[in-house]
Design an enzyme around this catalytic site. Structure first.
Site, PDB file in Angstrom:
ATOM      1  N   VAL A 289     -42.578 -24.195 -41.607  1.00 38.69           N
ATOM      2  CA  VAL A 289     -41.512 -23.461 -42.286  1.00 38.69           C
ATOM      3  C   VAL A 289     -40.507 -23.051 -41.215  1.00 38.69           C
ATOM      4  CG1 VAL A 289     -40.895 -21.449 -43.666  1.00 38.69           C
ATOM      5  CG2 VAL A 289     -43.053 -22.631 -44.087  1.00 38.69           C
ATOM      6  N   ASN A 492     -41.126 -42.112 -24.960  1.00 36.77           N
ATOM      7  CA  ASN A 492     -41.541 -43.466 -24.587  1.00 36.77           C
ATOM      8  C   ASN A 492     -40.398 -44.274 -23.988  1.00 36.77           C
ATOM      9  OD1 ASN A 492     -44.101 -42.781 -25.543  1.00 36.77           O
ATOM     10  ND2 ASN A 492     -43.617 -43.450 -27.606  1.00 36.77           N
ATOM     11  N   GLY A 543     -40.769 -22.956 -32.221  1.00 35.60           N
ATOM     12  CA  GLY A 543     -40.618 -21.514 -32.390  1.00 35.60           C
ATOM     13  C   GLY A 543     -40.051 -20.817 -31.169  1.00 35.60           C
TER      14      GLY A 543
END
Length: 599
Positions: A289, A492, A543
């Site tokens: 979320v 990568n 976050g």
């Protein structure tokens, strides 16, 4: 006599200019022409002459094995250049690993993944220190296109070598199997007139409509980190040599050396909750979320608002008894009806690898109602003061035996039913303005349906379908369904030139670009400069906890301050594409988000 006179005049001149008179008179003349101090003058002269000196060239690459933000091995690449005949360390970059070992994986799986990661990092270090070090020597670090072209050719040759080895191994295995086969004996024939008996038992449950099988995972060549790490390190070196920030250097590369007059900052998708599964059951519809601040706020104000919501959510989840029940809707946008009292989501007292809180829940509505309450408690309203984005990670929900998505334990929905469910969710919670991976990439028909149904209300973003940037460059339709935009990750064998080309293609198709942070993130903040220089609409960094995440938010804040100071900052706009109205004129194809109510 004439010769003697000349000699006498020469002696007089020598006496006149003897001692300190020459430098003093030179300084007087120079001061009259250039009102600078001697030190400044000599510095200006050195700078002027340096323009005509040989341009810095790459003299050495150094690769080493380091640890990323979660303690897993990854690659660091250092660039050394010859500057004015001296070897000088210019910069370094640390790559991020896209693969993340699942927490509930079996010990055998964890051991195999760790061995594979160690092998690919060790191979990448070897490539950098040997082949790439020799190949790129004496090239100018500002010539990104030439460097990336050579890196691409080197990677292609390595892929071909790997395929050749695999073919030889397969041929040897076939020969061994042929020699080991016993002589075949004819099987007894079925008597004429007698049919083979069908198997008895219950009929197997068949899905309403056969679903497309999952595409095979894209193979990752061992050592491919060296390509991406070297390309990004060269870009940083080019910016350093040119004495400009990396985001300006990327913008120049994208716009063919024409500096844009104004630049926009990507809006942050800040992960508030990481919704992990609480048992061995499948993930429950929502993986992340995220909060999106409104465009009218500065980035600094937006981050502060997200922090306030995070603190209140933490307080509610740690003290469920103090939480009031959600209030009924009062008619304002973003308010949902109270669906009854439900127990609070289970809170885990730890920070996820994404740098946010972790929680479990019974259903999506329960989680959204708790978030509404948290915002209401601090005087904010979802859909006005802040928006939501949800990462559904639908590819982790599919039950291939049943051919349906398991959105809750024991609750299954077909791809068509998923489209209808998302429609109801957005209608009930209109403050959700982005859904990431709401369906598998293979469900192309349903992607088209959901875009036509919801494209004018929210962004439908593909993340799982866009992990291989180099393949997106050559074929934009490969594994990419109809969508509003894609999440691109620098991992990568990705090269800076590939990223520039793909974002240019997406811009031309009116898709939004989101630069995403991989699971195994490092402390290198180059991703932020890439997002700003490429003009990405959003940036997905995780976050507001963990150093490797916060470092990038701090870099974003620094760039905002620098652009605002130079008056190069342009306000971002959010527009949705109405896929169902493609026949309309261009200026009617999008709906702009309503501005939040500001005091």
């Amino acid at each position: 006599m004439e010769a003697g006179g000349r000699r006498a005049r020469r002696r007089e001149a020598a006496e006149y200019y003897r001692g300190q008179q020459v430098p003093e008179r030179m300084e007087e003349a120079l001061n009259a022409l250039f009102p600078l101090s001697p030190g400044d003058l000599y510095g200006e002269l050195a700078n002027y002459l340096s323009k005509y000196s040989k341009a810095p060239v790459i003299c050495k690459l150094v690769g080493r094995k380091v640890l990323d933000g979660v303690g897993q091995p990854t690659l660091e690449v250092e660039i050394y250049c010859t500057v004015k005949n001296y070897e000088k360390r210019i910069c370094s970059t640390v790559m991020s690993c896209h693969s993340q070992i699942p927490e509930n994986a079996l010990p055998e799986k964890i051991e195999a993944d760790e061995k594979e990661r160690n092998d690919t990092v060790n191979t990448a270090v070897e490539w950098v220190n040997e082949s790439l070090n020799t190949m790129l020597r004496d090239l100018e670090p500002t010539d990104q296109c030439q460097v990336d072209k050579m890196l691409g050719e080197y990677f292609t040759n390595k892929v071909e070598e790997k395929k050749k080895i695999q073919r030889q191994e397969e041929e040897e295995e076939e020969e061994e199997a042929t020699l080991a086969l016993p002589p075949r004996t004819p099987s007894p024939a079925t008597p004429p007139g007698k049919k083979k008996s069908a198997k008895t038992g219950k009929k197997s449950s068949v899905a309403e409509r056969p679903i497309p099988p999952a595409d095979p995972a894209e193979p990752v060549l061992c050592g491919s980190l060296a390509i991406g790490g070297t390309s990004l390190a060269i870009a940083k070196a080019g910016a350093t040599i040119s004495h400009i920030p990396l985001y300006s250097h990327i913008a120049l590369l994208k716009h063919e050396q024409e500096s844009p007059e104004e630049m926009t900052l990507p809006l942050p998708m800040v992960t508030l909750l990481n919704c992990e599964k609480m048992s061995s059951s499948k993930l429950k519809l929502v993986k992340e979320v995220m909060l999106i601040p409104p465009v009218q706020l500065s980035l600094k104000q937006g981050i502060e608002r997200v922090l306030d919501i995070q603190k209140e959510m933490t307080r509610l989840l740690e003290s469920p008894g103090k939480m009031p029940g959600p209030q009924p809707a009062d008619g304002k946008k973003g308010k949902a009806q109270n669906s009854g009292k439900k127990s609070l989501p289970q809170f885990l007292k730890r920070i996820s690898h994404l740098g946010c809180l972790t929680t479990g829940y019974d259903d999506v509505e329960q989680l959204l109602l708790v978030m509404q309450t948290a915002c209401s408690n601090i005087g904010l309203e979802l859909g006005t003061d802040v928006y939501l984005a949800i990462n559904c990670a639908a590819h982790e929900l599919m039950d291939y035996d049943k051919g349906k998505y398991e959105i809750l334990t024991g609750t299954f929905k077909s791809p068509d039913e998923m489209v209808a469910m998302y429609g109801e969710l957005i209608d009930k919670f209109p403050f959700i303005i982005a859904l990431i991976d709401p369906l598998r990439k293979e469900d192309r028909e349903q992607w088209s349906n959901i875009c036509c149904a919801l494209g004018s209300k929210c962004y439908l973003i593909a993340e799982d379908a866009a992990t291989c940037i180099s393949k997106l460059k050559t074929d934009q339709t490969i594994n990419t369904p109809v969508c509003s935009g894609v999440v691109l990750k620098y991992v990568n064998e990705t090269k800076v030139s590939d990223l520039i080309e793909v974002t240019g293609i997406l811009d031309g198709q009116r898709h939004i670009t989101i630069l995403g942070s991989p699971d195994g993130e490092s402390s290198d903040d180059s991703l932020v400069d890439l997002a700003v220089g490429l003009g990405a609409r959003f940036i997905k960094l995780g976050g507001l906890s963990r150093g490797e995440r916060v470092t990038k938010y701090n870099r974003l804040l620094a760039i905002e301050e620098e652009l605002a100071k130079n008056r190069n900052l342009r306000e971002t706009k959010l527009e949705f594409v109405a896929f169902a109205e493609e026949s309309q004129p261009e200026n009617q194809l999008s709906d702009e988000l309503p501005p939040p109510e500001q005091a």
